[in-house]
Write a protein that holds these residues in place. Sequence first.
Motif, PDB file in Angstrom:
ATOM      1  N   ASP A   1      -1.848   8.038   7.407  1.00 21.24           N
ATOM      2  CA  ASP A   1      -2.216   9.191   6.586  1.00 21.24           C
ATOM      3  C   ASP A   1      -3.557   9.808   6.964  1.00 21.24           C
ATOM      4  N   LEU A   2      -4.450   8.985   7.487  1.00 18.10           N
ATOM      5  CA  LEU A   2      -5.778   9.471   7.862  1.00 18.10           C
ATOM      6  C   LEU A   2      -6.222   8.678   9.082  1.00 18.10           C
ATOM      7  N   VAL A   3      -6.670   9.382  10.116  1.00 16.79           N
ATOM      8  CA  VAL A   3      -7.172   8.731  11.328  1.00 16.79           C
ATOM      9  C   VAL A   3      -8.641   9.084  11.481  1.00 16.79           C
ATOM     10  N   ILE A   4      -9.483   8.055  11.553  1.00 16.54           N
ATOM     11  CA  ILE A   4     -10.913   8.260  11.769  1.00 16.54           C
ATOM     12  C   ILE A   4     -11.307   7.583  13.079  1.00 16.54           C
ATOM     13  N   GLU A   5     -12.355   8.092  13.693  1.00 17.44           N
ATOM     14  CA  GLU A   5     -12.720   7.648  15.041  1.00 17.44           C
ATOM     15  C   GLU A   5     -13.714   6.492  15.016  1.00 17.44           C
ATOM     16  N   LEU A   6     -13.394   5.459  15.795  1.00 20.21           N
ATOM     17  CA  LEU A   6     -14.367   4.404  16.067  1.00 20.21           C
ATOM     18  C   LEU A   6     -15.228   4.883  17.225  1.00 20.21           C
ATOM     19  N   PRO A   7     -16.516   5.097  17.010  1.00 16.99           N
ATOM     20  CA  PRO A   7     -17.365   5.659  18.070  1.00 16.99           C
ATOM     21  C   PRO A   7     -17.393   4.788  19.321  1.00 16.99           C
ATOM     22  N   VAL A   8     -17.658   5.428  20.449  1.00  9.32           N
ATOM     23  CA  VAL A   8     -17.713   4.723  21.717  1.00  9.32           C
ATOM     24  C   VAL A   8     -18.804   3.663  21.716  1.00  9.32           C
ATOM     25  N   ALA A   9     -19.807   3.821  20.866  1.00  6.41           N
ATOM     26  CA  ALA A   9     -20.845   2.788  20.741  1.00  6.41           C
ATOM     27  C   ALA A   9     -20.235   1.441  20.389  1.00  6.41           C
ATOM     28  N   TYR A  10     -19.131   1.454  19.630  1.00 10.84           N
ATOM     29  CA  TYR A  10     -18.446   0.229  19.217  1.00 10.84           C
ATOM     30  C   TYR A  10     -17.126   0.003  19.951  1.00 10.84           C
ATOM     31  N   SER A  11     -16.464   1.074  20.376  1.00 11.55           N
ATOM     32  CA  SER A  11     -15.096   0.928  20.883  1.00 11.55           C
ATOM     33  C   SER A  11     -15.028   0.184  22.204  1.00 11.55           C
ATOM     34  N   SER A  12     -16.081   0.216  23.007  1.00  8.67           N
ATOM     35  CA  SER A  12     -16.090  -0.500  24.289  1.00  8.67           C
ATOM     36  C   SER A  12     -17.048  -1.683  24.235  1.00  8.67           C
ATOM     37  N   GLN A  13     -16.910  -2.458  23.177  1.00  2.00           N
ATOM     38  CA  GLN A  13     -17.787  -3.612  22.935  1.00  2.00           C
ATOM     39  C   GLN A  13     -16.968  -4.905  22.902  1.00  2.00           C
ATOM     40  N   PRO A  14     -17.634  -6.043  23.092  1.00  2.00           N
ATOM     41  CA  PRO A  14     -16.974  -7.323  22.815  1.00  2.00           C
ATOM     42  C   PRO A  14     -16.486  -7.378  21.368  1.00  2.00           C
ATOM     43  N   ALA A  15     -15.647  -8.358  21.089  1.00  2.00           N
ATOM     44  CA  ALA A  15     -14.946  -8.432  19.806  1.00  2.00           C
ATOM     45  C   ALA A  15     -15.880  -8.352  18.596  1.00  2.00           C
ATOM     46  N   GLU A  16     -17.034  -8.991  18.656  1.00  2.00           N
ATOM     47  CA  GLU A  16     -17.928  -9.036  17.501  1.00  2.00           C
ATOM     48  C   GLU A  16     -18.329  -7.638  17.042  1.00  2.00           C
TER      49      GLU A  16
ATOM     50  N   ALA B   1       0.821  -1.207   0.000  1.00  2.00           N
ATOM     51  CA  ALA B   1       0.000   0.000   0.000  1.00  2.00           C
ATOM     52  C   ALA B   1       0.859   1.263   0.000  1.00  2.00           C
ATOM     53  N   ASP B   2       0.306   2.298  -0.592  1.00  2.00           N
ATOM     54  CA  ASP B   2       0.954   3.613  -0.604  1.00  2.00           C
ATOM     55  C   ASP B   2       0.518   4.464   0.579  1.00  2.00           C
ATOM     56  N   THR B   3      -0.689   4.234   1.060  1.00  2.00           N
ATOM     57  CA  THR B   3      -1.254   5.048   2.128  1.00  2.00           C
ATOM     58  C   THR B   3      -1.940   4.163   3.161  1.00  2.00           C
ATOM     59  N   CYS B   4      -2.206   4.764   4.326  1.00  2.00           N
ATOM     60  CA  CYS B   4      -2.807   4.001   5.425  1.00  2.00           C
ATOM     61  C   CYS B   4      -3.914   4.804   6.097  1.00  2.00           C
ATOM     62  N   VAL B   5      -5.061   4.170   6.292  1.00  2.00           N
ATOM     63  CA  VAL B   5      -6.172   4.727   7.068  1.00  2.00           C
ATOM     64  C   VAL B   5      -6.262   3.956   8.377  1.00  2.00           C
ATOM     65  N   ALA B   6      -6.219   4.669   9.492  1.00  2.00           N
ATOM     66  CA  ALA B   6      -6.345   4.042  10.807  1.00  2.00           C
ATOM     67  C   ALA B   6      -7.706   4.353  11.400  1.00  2.00           C
ATOM     68  N   VAL B   7      -8.434   3.316  11.776  1.00  2.00           N
ATOM     69  CA  VAL B   7      -9.646   3.483  12.586  1.00  2.00           C
ATOM     70  C   VAL B   7      -9.214   3.352  14.037  1.00  2.00           C
ATOM     71  N   MET B   8      -9.400   4.392  14.803  1.00  2.00           N
ATOM     72  CA  MET B   8      -8.887   4.419  16.170  1.00  2.00           C
ATOM     73  C   MET B   8     -10.009   4.657  17.175  1.00  2.00           C
ATOM     74  N   SER B   9      -9.998   3.879  18.253  1.00  5.74           N
ATOM     75  CA  SER B   9     -10.967   4.081  19.330  1.00  5.74           C
ATOM     76  C   SER B   9     -10.811   5.470  19.909  1.00  5.74           C
ATOM     77  N   GLY B  10     -11.942   6.020  20.373  1.00  6.90           N
ATOM     78  CA  GLY B  10     -11.915   7.339  20.988  1.00  6.90           C
ATOM     79  C   GLY B  10     -11.411   7.282  22.416  1.00  6.90           C
ATOM     80  N   HIS B  11     -12.139   7.892  23.338  1.00  4.97           N
ATOM     81  CA  HIS B  11     -11.646   8.044  24.710  1.00  4.97           C
ATOM     82  C   HIS B  11     -11.801   6.788  25.567  1.00  4.97           C
ATOM     83  N   PHE B  12     -12.685   5.860  25.174  1.00  3.70           N
ATOM     84  CA  PHE B  12     -12.917   4.654  25.972  1.00  3.70           C
ATOM     85  C   PHE B  12     -12.699   3.435  25.088  1.00  3.70           C
ATOM     86  N   LEU B  13     -12.017   2.416  25.645  1.00  3.71           N
ATOM     87  CA  LEU B  13     -11.408   1.373  24.826  1.00  3.71           C
ATOM     88  C   LEU B  13     -12.120   0.027  24.946  1.00  3.71           C
TER      89      LEU B  13
END
Length: 427
Positions: free
Chosen positions: A65-80, A30-42
């Motif tokens: 290259d680009l960081v987008i937020e995984l909302p807390v609705a999903y970031s503090s969830q079980p793996a699924e 890949a030439d570029t990378c997009v990171a989906v990152m958890s917000g304040h709660f993990l």
Amino acid sequence: MSTVGVIVEYNPLHYGHVYHFRQSLNLTGADTCVAVMSGHFLQRGEPALAGKWARAEMALRMGADLVIELPVAYSSQPAEWFAFGACALLDATGVVDSLCFGSESGELGWLLPLARVLADEPEAFRAQVKAGMAKGMNYPAAYSAAAASLARDLGGRGAAAFADVAPEALGQPNNTLGLHYLIALERLGSSIAPYTVARRAAGYHQADVTDAQIASATAIRRLLFEQGDLAAAQAYLPPYTYDVLQREWAAGRGPQRWSRYTPQLLHQLVSRTADELAELAEVTEGLQHRLKGALPRLGDGPLDFERLLAALKTKRYTRTKLQRMLTRILLGHSKSALSAHNLREGVSYIRVLGFTERGRALLKRMKTTAKLPVVTKVTKESFPFLDMDIRATSAYALGFDKPASEDLLRDYYQSPIIISSERYERS
């Protein structure tokens, strides 16, 4: 221009993450990378060591290259659901060609065919998970045992991919999470191609340091909290991570941990009735009564988080399960707001936390490729999950040394972090 997606927390970003990032680029070309990152709660149900914009800056200075937020609705969830939310966001950008995740196995030969079967969750599999829980197993253990049984069954039918798979491999945290990424891609019908990189030098939960440079995030946080000095972990952190954390600590914005939120959490526990607690997400199987019963058992000492957790802990409920529940109580997230139906609908927007010059080009492409609105500035436009993130920022800021009103409402003030390409650490 090809783009790889990574799903991260960077709590904090360390040399193991740098290795994964570089391998992701090399493996996918890949030439570029997009990171989906958890917000304040993990994902493990705890506040992030540093806030989302600080960790986004670390990612960009590393080379994302680009960081987008995984909302807390999903970031503090079980793996699924964690995996589904993150993969849905990557797919929605319309610019991500591949996903590269870390795993203990370092290969997809057995994960992919198992994911294809589990994407539809056969009735026999669901029954086996329920049977495991009826025997007292917690959900992750019951799920892993049922998946291992399914893999053995498929192997018995001559599926060569499962011939050498040890049952315990499915219980390893990164293999489990990787399996759910693959299941999510299947359920989404995504064209994103999956890749995996074997973890190196330190295990996911490894609390001890055994390598000269690479330590797990768990071990690094342990060093920081036990010694109370950022310098204790300096050898395991890239210079930019160290610089960002040093700045955040100096500003009174960290290190954040559950002990900074105990008064707010206890307020929620004492001010809500058992029936009101039962309406909150993750408060399951009568845990509202256990929560209320735990308060009198805390004794005469300081009302700290670890004592509360010890009063709640049983063999059936993992620490992570309880922490996720307490996160939802702290943030006031209801079962109805986080219903399976709402989570299955996916995120209805793409929130940008930061970008580089290459990332700016990706954002320009996303104007025509993205399946969802791209949010770079929070305005009066409202999305339910974004509203939850705005409130989570306020709750997170209440743990600072001296929170200001601008900290509480930072989502409205903060523009995306922009890093120039000269600061990339790419190889």
